[in-house]
Design a protein around this motif. Structure first.
Motif, PDB file in Angstrom:
ATOM      1  N   MET A   1       0.819  -1.190   0.000  1.00  0.00           N
ATOM      2  CA  MET A   1       0.000   0.000   0.000  1.00  0.00           C
ATOM      3  C   MET A   1       0.862   1.252   0.000  1.00  0.00           C
ATOM      4  SD  MET A   1      -3.031   1.081   0.026  1.00  0.00           S
ATOM      5  CE  MET A   1      -4.136   2.286   0.545  1.00  0.00           C
ATOM      6  N   PHE A   2       1.927   1.235   0.830  1.00  0.00           N
ATOM      7  CA  PHE A   2       2.820   2.381   0.901  1.00  0.00           C
ATOM      8  C   PHE A   2       3.501   2.627  -0.441  1.00  0.00           C
ATOM      9  CE2 PHE A   2       7.053   4.163   1.709  1.00  0.00           C
ATOM     10  CZ  PHE A   2       6.681   5.373   2.257  1.00  0.00           C
ATOM     11  N   SER A   3       3.944   1.556  -1.111  1.00  0.00           N
ATOM     12  CA  SER A   3       4.625   1.718  -2.399  1.00  0.00           C
ATOM     13  C   SER A   3       3.671   2.257  -3.468  1.00  0.00           C
ATOM     14  CB  SER A   3       5.245   0.398  -2.849  1.00  0.00           C
ATOM     15  OG  SER A   3       4.237  -0.565  -3.076  1.00  0.00           O
ATOM     16  N   LEU A   4       2.386   1.919  -3.388  1.00  0.00           N
ATOM     17  CA  LEU A   4       1.401   2.452  -4.324  1.00  0.00           C
ATOM     18  C   LEU A   4       1.254   3.959  -4.141  1.00  0.00           C
ATOM     19  CD1 LEU A   4      -0.750   1.937  -6.484  1.00  0.00           C
ATOM     20  CD2 LEU A   4      -2.379   1.586  -4.635  1.00  0.00           C
ATOM     21  N   VAL A   5       1.201   4.416  -2.896  1.00  0.00           N
ATOM     22  CA  VAL A   5       1.085   5.848  -2.603  1.00  0.00           C
ATOM     23  C   VAL A   5       2.333   6.587  -3.087  1.00  0.00           C
ATOM     24  CG1 VAL A   5       0.927   7.563  -0.748  1.00  0.00           C
ATOM     25  CG2 VAL A   5      -0.497   5.517  -0.681  1.00  0.00           C
ATOM     26  N   VAL A   6       3.500   6.019  -2.838  1.00  0.00           N
ATOM     27  CA  VAL A   6       4.759   6.624  -3.290  1.00  0.00           C
ATOM     28  C   VAL A   6       4.792   6.667  -4.818  1.00  0.00           C
ATOM     29  CG1 VAL A   6       7.258   6.331  -3.377  1.00  0.00           C
ATOM     30  CG2 VAL A   6       6.048   6.027  -1.220  1.00  0.00           C
ATOM     31  N   GLY A   7       4.373   5.589  -5.469  1.00  0.00           N
ATOM     32  CA  GLY A   7       4.344   5.538  -6.934  1.00  0.00           C
ATOM     33  C   GLY A   7       3.418   6.583  -7.521  1.00  0.00           C
ATOM     34  N   ILE A   8       2.246   6.765  -6.914  1.00  0.00           N
ATOM     35  CA  ILE A   8       1.301   7.784  -7.383  1.00  0.00           C
ATOM     36  C   ILE A   8       1.881   9.181  -7.160  1.00  0.00           C
ATOM     37  CG2 ILE A   8      -0.963   8.818  -6.961  1.00  0.00           C
ATOM     38  CD1 ILE A   8      -2.006   5.970  -6.474  1.00  0.00           C
ATOM     39  N   GLY A   9       2.553   9.368  -6.033  1.00  0.00           N
ATOM     40  CA  GLY A   9       3.194  10.663  -5.747  1.00  0.00           C
ATOM     41  C   GLY A   9       4.273  10.983  -6.770  1.00  0.00           C
ATOM     42  N   ILE A  10       5.082   9.994  -7.112  1.00  0.00           N
ATOM     43  CA  ILE A  10       6.130  10.191  -8.119  1.00  0.00           C
ATOM     44  C   ILE A  10       5.509  10.479  -9.481  1.00  0.00           C
ATOM     45  CG2 ILE A  10       7.971   9.027  -9.395  1.00  0.00           C
ATOM     46  CD1 ILE A  10       8.714   7.635  -6.743  1.00  0.00           C
ATOM     47  N   LEU A  11       4.441   9.777  -9.813  1.00  0.00           N
ATOM     48  CA  LEU A  11       3.746  10.011 -11.075  1.00  0.00           C
ATOM     49  C   LEU A  11       3.223  11.447 -11.152  1.00  0.00           C
ATOM     50  CD1 LEU A  11       2.579   8.958 -13.746  1.00  0.00           C
ATOM     51  CD2 LEU A  11       0.553   8.276 -12.468  1.00  0.00           C
ATOM     52  N   TYR A  12       2.574  11.938 -10.085  1.00  0.00           N
ATOM     53  CA  TYR A  12       2.076  13.316 -10.059  1.00  0.00           C
ATOM     54  C   TYR A  12       3.220  14.316 -10.187  1.00  0.00           C
ATOM     55  CZ  TYR A  12      -2.784  12.279  -9.010  1.00  0.00           C
ATOM     56  OH  TYR A  12      -4.077  11.863  -9.077  1.00  0.00           O
ATOM     57  N   TRP A  13       4.320  14.054  -9.493  1.00  0.00           N
ATOM     58  CA  TRP A  13       5.480  14.934  -9.576  1.00  0.00           C
ATOM     59  C   TRP A  13       6.005  14.977 -11.005  1.00  0.00           C
ATOM     60  CZ3 TRP A  13      10.665  14.391 -10.808  1.00  0.00           C
ATOM     61  CH2 TRP A  13      11.470  15.484 -10.494  1.00  0.00           C
ATOM     62  N   CYS A  14       6.105  13.833 -11.664  1.00  0.00           N
ATOM     63  CA  CYS A  14       6.570  13.779 -13.056  1.00  0.00           C
ATOM     64  C   CYS A  14       5.617  14.529 -13.988  1.00  0.00           C
ATOM     65  CB  CYS A  14       6.726  12.332 -13.525  1.00  0.00           C
ATOM     66  SG  CYS A  14       8.112  11.474 -12.773  1.00  0.00           S
ATOM     67  N   LEU A  15       4.313  14.409 -13.757  1.00  0.00           N
ATOM     68  CA  LEU A  15       3.335  15.131 -14.579  1.00  0.00           C
ATOM     69  C   LEU A  15       3.473  16.640 -14.394  1.00  0.00           C
ATOM     70  CD1 LEU A  15       0.179  12.870 -14.197  1.00  0.00           C
ATOM     71  CD2 LEU A  15       1.589  13.182 -16.236  1.00  0.00           C
ATOM     72  N   TRP A  16       3.709  17.082 -13.156  1.00  0.00           N
ATOM     73  CA  TRP A  16       3.904  18.511 -12.910  1.00  0.00           C
ATOM     74  C   TRP A  16       5.163  19.016 -13.603  1.00  0.00           C
ATOM     75  CZ3 TRP A  16       0.698  22.096 -11.564  1.00  0.00           C
ATOM     76  CH2 TRP A  16      -0.425  21.771 -10.833  1.00  0.00           C
ATOM     77  N   VAL A  17       6.226  18.260 -13.555  1.00  0.00           N
ATOM     78  CA  VAL A  17       7.476  18.657 -14.225  1.00  0.00           C
ATOM     79  C   VAL A  17       7.252  18.727 -15.741  1.00  0.00           C
ATOM     80  CG1 VAL A  17       9.835  17.914 -14.762  1.00  0.00           C
ATOM     81  CG2 VAL A  17       9.005  17.836 -12.409  1.00  0.00           C
ATOM     82  N   ALA A  18       6.571  17.723 -16.293  1.00  0.00           N
ATOM     83  CA  ALA A  18       6.293  17.722 -17.731  1.00  0.00           C
ATOM     84  C   ALA A  18       5.408  18.907 -18.118  1.00  0.00           C
ATOM     85  CB  ALA A  18       5.634  16.402 -18.143  1.00  0.00           C
ATOM     86  N   ALA A  19       4.395  19.203 -17.312  1.00  0.00           N
ATOM     87  CA  ALA A  19       3.508  20.335 -17.597  1.00  0.00           C
ATOM     88  C   ALA A  19       4.278  21.652 -17.525  1.00  0.00           C
ATOM     89  CB  ALA A  19       2.331  20.342 -16.633  1.00  0.00           C
ATOM     90  N   ALA A  20       5.121  21.797 -16.522  1.00  0.00           N
ATOM     91  CA  ALA A  20       5.922  23.024 -16.403  1.00  0.00           C
ATOM     92  C   ALA A  20       6.871  23.164 -17.589  1.00  0.00           C
ATOM     93  CB  ALA A  20       6.703  23.015 -15.094  1.00  0.00           C
ATOM     94  N   PHE A  21       7.477  22.069 -18.010  1.00  0.00           N
ATOM     95  CA  PHE A  21       8.359  22.092 -19.175  1.00  0.00           C
ATOM     96  C   PHE A  21       7.574  22.540 -20.404  1.00  0.00           C
ATOM     97  CE2 PHE A  21       9.908  19.963 -23.000  1.00  0.00           C
ATOM     98  CZ  PHE A  21      11.212  20.428 -23.036  1.00  0.00           C
ATOM     99  N   TRP A  22       6.397  21.982 -20.602  1.00  0.00           N
ATOM    100  CA  TRP A  22       5.574  22.287 -21.766  1.00  0.00           C
ATOM    101  C   TRP A  22       5.167  23.770 -21.786  1.00  0.00           C
ATOM    102  CZ3 TRP A  22       4.779  20.191 -26.241  1.00  0.00           C
ATOM    103  CH2 TRP A  22       3.699  20.585 -27.021  1.00  0.00           C
TER     104      TRP A  22
END
Length: 157
Positions: A1-22
């Motif tokens: 469960m903890f790894s799922l939350v961490v994975g979702i957090g990393i995914l959101y962080w990556c999406l924010w970085v990609a959006a900021a880059f764009w």
């Protein structure tokens, strides 16, 4: 469960970085700026009228003009929405911006531009004298096309 939350957090962080880059990736469409002595309103109206008439002869090639209604307004030629030539008769100088690869993208506009420039009195010197203005390529061309709506590969022959 903890790894799922961490994975979702990393995914959101990556999406924010990609959006900021764009959103913040810097792009430009280079041009050669030429400056001339400003024209009288009557002389500029003749140049503008000539541009509008020329646009009618090349309209079938995908070249449009945006001249507005005011006879003193700047005018610009576009190749399927991509700027080619911008002319503005200001108080200090008449400026002509020839966009990157305009002659290759729309060769039928070159004769009008050369004829127009031959009638103008140069003032100062071009800001980009001696530099070749290159058309954007690669990532910059991709971002210009899909974010800014400027497809620099458009041809109007």
């Amino acid at each position: 469960m903890f790894s799922l939350v961490v994975g979702i957090g990393i995914l959101y962080w990556c999406l924010w970085v990609a959006a900021a880059f764009w959103v913040f990736y810097p792009t430009s469409l280079g041009s050669e700026l030429k400056t001339f002595t400003p024209l009288s309103p009557e002389a500029y109206a003749r140049v503008r009228s000539s541009a509008i008439e020329h646009s009618k002869t090349i309209a079938g090639k995908g070249i449009d003009i945006n001249a507005g209604m005011d006879p003193a307004a700047p005018f610009a030629f576009y190749c399927n929405g991509v700027p080619l030539l911008l002319v503005d008769n200001g108080h200090i100088a008449l400026t002509v911006n020839v966009m990157a690869n305009a002659d290759e993208r729309a060769p039928s506009l070159k004769s009008f531009r050369e004829e127009m420039l031959s009638q103008l009195v140069p003032e100062g010197r071009p800001l980009n004298a001696g530099q070749a203005i290159e058309q954007p390529a690669g990532l910059e061309a991709f971002v210009l096309k899909y974010r800014d709506g400027i497809d620099v590969s458009q041809q109007c022959r």
